[in-house]
Motif scaffolding. Structure first.
Motif, mmCIF file in Angstrom:
data_model
loop_
_atom_site.group_PDB
_atom_site.id
_atom_site.type_symbol
_atom_site.label_atom_id
_atom_site.label_comp_id
_atom_site.label_asym_id
_atom_site.label_seq_id
_atom_site.Cartn_x
_atom_site.Cartn_y
_atom_site.Cartn_z
ATOM 1 N N ARG A 130 0.839 -1.209 0.000
ATOM 2 C CA ARG A 130 0.000 0.000 0.000
ATOM 3 C C ARG A 130 0.867 1.248 0.000
ATOM 4 N N GLU A 131 1.895 1.232 0.834
ATOM 5 C CA GLU A 131 2.811 2.369 0.920
ATOM 6 C C GLU A 131 3.524 2.592 -0.416
ATOM 7 N N CYS A 132 3.931 1.522 -1.071
ATOM 8 C CA CYS A 132 4.586 1.637 -2.381
ATOM 9 C C CYS A 132 3.632 2.242 -3.411
ATOM 10 N N ARG A 133 2.369 1.823 -3.393
ATOM 11 C CA ARG A 133 1.388 2.390 -4.321
ATOM 12 C C ARG A 133 1.181 3.877 -4.045
ATOM 13 N N THR A 134 1.096 4.219 -2.757
ATOM 14 C CA THR A 134 0.913 5.619 -2.382
ATOM 15 C C THR A 134 2.106 6.448 -2.844
ATOM 16 N N LEU A 135 3.306 5.949 -2.609
ATOM 17 C CA LEU A 135 4.507 6.675 -3.019
ATOM 18 C C LEU A 135 4.583 6.807 -4.540
ATOM 19 N N ALA A 136 4.191 5.780 -5.259
ATOM 20 C CA ALA A 136 4.187 5.849 -6.721
ATOM 21 C C ALA A 136 3.204 6.908 -7.208
ATOM 22 N N GLU A 137 2.027 6.991 -6.579
ATOM 23 C CA GLU A 137 1.043 8.014 -6.939
ATOM 24 C C GLU A 137 1.588 9.408 -6.639
ATOM 25 N N GLU A 138 2.224 9.559 -5.485
ATOM 26 C CA GLU A 138 2.801 10.850 -5.121
ATOM 27 C C GLU A 138 3.905 11.238 -6.103
ATOM 28 N N ARG A 139 4.698 10.269 -6.499
ATOM 29 C CA ARG A 139 5.776 10.530 -7.460
ATOM 30 C C ARG A 139 5.201 11.008 -8.793
#
Length: 129
Positions: free
Chosen positions: A39-48
């Protein structure tokens, strides 16, 4: 199977059962942590992606701003470009750019910069025409 054999089997199976329970608990914890990290990786990818889009927008806006600044700087008259004239006793202020706008004119020849030392000036430093 005798009672003693049954008790012996149970005694050896209890540590195995505890180990299996502990393993099951570790697996469950690992799965929860893995899901949280995903979930954190998906969130970070969206933020990126959002930051990259914002950077692209800022790059375009900065380029437009720099073009605007360059245009304004071309319009701003610098003190070295201001020329004060005495035309038949009348004081006139203009720019070197205006005086040299017509390439083959007498004013362009006079104010191109090659003849500045030869120009006749009055007591207040105005160029006499």
């Amino acid at each position: 199977m005798s009672q003693e054999q049954m008790e012996a089997a149970m005694a050896t199976s209890q540590p195995l059962q505890k180990m299996q329970e502990a393993m099951a608990e570790y697996r469950a914890t690992w799965e929860r942590e893995k899901a949280a990290l995903e979930r954190e990786c998906r969130t970070l990818a969206e933020e990126r992606r959002a930051l990259q889009a914002a950077r692209a927008t800022l790059t375009v806006e900065r380029a437009a701003w720099l073009r605007e600044v360059a245009g304004v700087e071309r319009m701003v008259v610098k003190p070295a470009e201001v020329v004060v004239l005495d035309v038949g006793g009348t004081r006139c202020t203009t720019t070197r750019r205006t005086l040299t706008a017509v390439a083959d004119s007498m004013l362009a020849a006079m104010f191109c910069g090659r003849h500045d030392a030869r120009m006749r000036k009055d007591a207040e430093g105005r160029v006499v025409i």
